[in-house]
Scaffold this motif. Structure first.
Motif, mmCIF file in Angstrom:
data_model
loop_
_atom_site.group_PDB
_atom_site.id
_atom_site.type_symbol
_atom_site.label_atom_id
_atom_site.label_comp_id
_atom_site.label_asym_id
_atom_site.label_seq_id
_atom_site.Cartn_x
_atom_site.Cartn_y
_atom_site.Cartn_z
ATOM 1 N N LYS A 1 -2.120 2.344 -3.725
ATOM 2 C CA LYS A 1 -2.158 3.694 -4.356
ATOM 3 C C LYS A 1 -1.443 3.510 -5.750
ATOM 4 C CE LYS A 1 -1.883 5.438 0.146
ATOM 5 N NZ LYS A 1 -1.474 4.204 0.827
ATOM 6 N N THR B 1 -7.471 1.143 -10.933
ATOM 7 C CA THR B 1 -6.026 0.548 -10.966
ATOM 8 C C THR B 1 -5.762 -0.587 -12.389
ATOM 9 O OG1 THR B 1 -6.078 0.193 -8.693
ATOM 10 C CG2 THR B 1 -4.252 -0.847 -9.864
ATOM 11 N N ASP C 1 -6.446 0.386 -0.120
ATOM 12 C CA ASP C 1 -5.334 1.225 0.362
ATOM 13 C C ASP C 1 -4.324 1.426 -0.627
ATOM 14 O OD1 ASP C 1 -6.768 1.951 2.780
ATOM 15 O OD2 ASP C 1 -5.701 0.140 3.687
ATOM 16 N N THR D 1 0.804 -1.380 -0.011
ATOM 17 C CA THR D 1 -0.074 0.019 -0.081
ATOM 18 C C THR D 1 1.035 1.160 -0.038
ATOM 19 O OG1 THR D 1 -0.192 -0.275 2.392
ATOM 20 C CG2 THR D 1 -1.939 -1.052 1.148
ATOM 21 N N ASP E 1 2.999 4.631 -1.589
ATOM 22 C CA ASP E 1 2.619 5.466 -2.379
ATOM 23 C C ASP E 1 3.872 5.505 -3.469
ATOM 24 O OD1 ASP E 1 1.599 7.634 -3.500
ATOM 25 O OD2 ASP E 1 2.129 9.078 -2.102
#
Ligand SMILES: NC(=O)C1=CN([C@@H]2O[C@H](COP(=O)(O)OP(=O)(O)OC[C@H]3O[C@@H](n4cnc5c(N)ncnc54)[C@H](O)[C@@H]3O)[C@@H](O)[C@H]2O)C=CC1
Ligand SMILES: O=C(O)CCC(=O)C(=O)O
Length: 433
Positions: A308, A333, A306, A284, A286
């Motif tokens: 990213k 995604t 969660d 998860t 960034d």
């Protein structure tokens, strides 16, 4: 939305059923594909270094051979069980079909941690397993290869043992062998190269410049390390790597080749000087691209929301549950599914096998160019199919491969079209249930 199940066999079946339904496939297709055609459980004794005798158990699942011999790796990991091996063999059938190589799906394994044994014991275990499954494998029948915790040395012992057990030297009965012993150039790199290539193709579609992207990598074994190396070579910054020893992070990028050297000696990424240890969850973080290259059921309903990363390229088999798939898809995604993203390994295994059968060797460039073409073509077809049917790439990949397998099974006479009246009756029955 909690997980319906974490049983990987049930998950594999759900994925196949979902795609069969989208495709409007004849009911006979799922009926055949929901079970492996043959599974074998073996037990064999091994004399240990301390003089005691231990019994070991192994499995081989042969899912479907409509399109060619069964093909797929052998895994040595404490979590191996019959259901896992059945699921992994199911995924192999569709993976081979996605890239259009003439194989069906197989997989095997043993519930052991190789680190618990000396090299002599490991050789005896590998040989015992090969001898035990020798009656159902063969160069034209079922061709195993490396998977988690197995490697070219283990494949070489197995080729030798198979020759002793059957009286026939068939180097092509196992692939993933060392280059000096009937292996193919570019096989070691193949799966990771494919995972990175698929992430790059997805980035192209999304107009993302690789020079500006960050990557997180879960798993730093055969697949993860080369996936990291190739994506780094393409300009991306691998900022985080996690494995069974922990997770490391460097916002300026981790030097992947140096980490590969470190990992060889230390058998894990923990302690690498070019990054800091972190307790953050690798999945998860960034980053722009996530490459899960370890084990199954990593992205679940618990953590998918969660995530990213804009792109996920699945190096592992089955890292994402169906519930996580739905969340990721809803969140936009782009996920390149395992049966496409990690198909580079079996693709180059196929090239190794072709070279073995013809006793002729190809150059590294020739192998990698051929691999890239097969995978990029498959990516394009699946991308278009996903758009046409408004489904995610996993469903599209299954639809494409199921269609090919269904056609082969029908041509072979394994089923014929179920009369429409029966389908209508069956649907009516389901509606009343
Ligand atoms: N080797 C191959 O050619 C292919 C492998 N795969 C799949 O790729 C995945 C990885 O396979 P390999 O790289 O060959 O295995 P490997 O044994 O070389 O490496 C496995 C990696 O996973 C890590 N790992 C294990 N447990 C973990 C955990 N709980 N959390 C984080 N990391 C963990 C290990 O530390 C190691 O870095 C598996 O799902 C395998 O089935 C798929 C296609 C081909
Ligand atoms: O190289 C092969 O034949 C199989 C690789 C494998 O086990 C996999 O793709 O999961």
């Amino acid at each position: 939305m909690a997980e319906k199940t974490l049983n990987v066999l049930e998950i594999a079946r759900e994925q196949v059923k979902h795609a069969c339904d989208k495709l409007g496939a004849d009911p006979a297709v799922y009926e055949i594909l929901k079970n492996p055609m043959r599974v074998m459980e073996v037990s064999f004794p091994v004399k240990m270094d301390d003089g005691t005798t231990k019994s070991f158990t192994g499995y081989r699942s042969q899912h479907n051979n409509a399109c060619g011999p069964f093909k797929g790796g052998l895994r040595f990991h404490p979590a191996v069980c019959m259901d896992e091996v059945k699921a992994l063999s199911t995924w192999m059938t569709f993976k081979c079909s996605v890239v259009g190589i003439p194989y069906g799906g197989g997989k095997g394994g043993m519930a052991i941690d190789p680190r618990d044994y000396s090299q002599t014991e490991l050789e005896k275990i590998a040989r015992g397993f090969a001898r035990a499954i020798a009656p159902i494998i063969g160069e034209k029948e079922d061709i195993p290869a490396p998977d988690v915790n197995t490697n070219g040395q283990i494949m070489s012992w197995m080729v030798d043992e198979y020759a002793q057990a059957t009286g026939e030297f068939q180097p092509g009965v196992f692939t993933g062998k060392p280059v000096d012993f009937y292996g193919s150039l570019a096989r070691t790199e193949a799966t990771g190269y494919g995972v990175a290539t698929m992430a790059m193709e997805a980035a192209k579609k999304l107009n993302i410049d690789l020079n500006n992207v960050t990557v997180a990598l879960q798993g730093f074994g055969n697949v993860g390390s080369y996936a990291g190396m190739y994506i780094e070579e393409a300009g991306a910054k691998v900022v985080a790597v996690g494995d069974h020893t922990g997770t490391i992070y460097n916002e300026n990028g981790i030097n992947i080749k140096a980490l590969m050297e470190y990992n060889k000696v230390n058998r894990g990424v923990k302690g690498f000087e070019g990054a800091e240890h972190t307790e953050d969850n690798i999945l998860t973080m960034d980053v722009d691209i996530l490459m899960p290259c370890a084990l199954e059921n990593q992205l679940t309903s618990e953590n998918a929301g969660d995530v990213k990363a804009k792109i996920i390229s699945e190096g592992a088999n089955g890292p994402t549950t169906p519930e996580a798939d739905k969340i990721l898809s809803k969140n936009g995604t782009t996920l390149v599914p395992d049966i496409l993203a990690n198909s580079g390994g079996v693709t180059v295994s196929y090239f190794e096998w072709v070279q073995n059968l013809s006793r002729y060797n190809w150059s590294f460039e020739e192998v990698q160019t051929k691999q890239k073409k097969l995978m990029v073509d498959a990516f394009e077809d699946i991308w278009s199919l996903a758009k046409e049917y408004e489904v995610d790439m996993r469903t599209a990949a299954y639809m494409m491969s199921i269609k090919r397998i269904a056609d082969a099974m029908k041509m072979r006479g394994w089923y014929s079209d179920t009369p429409q009246t029966e389908i209508v009756e069956e649907k009516a029955l389901l509606a009343t249930e």
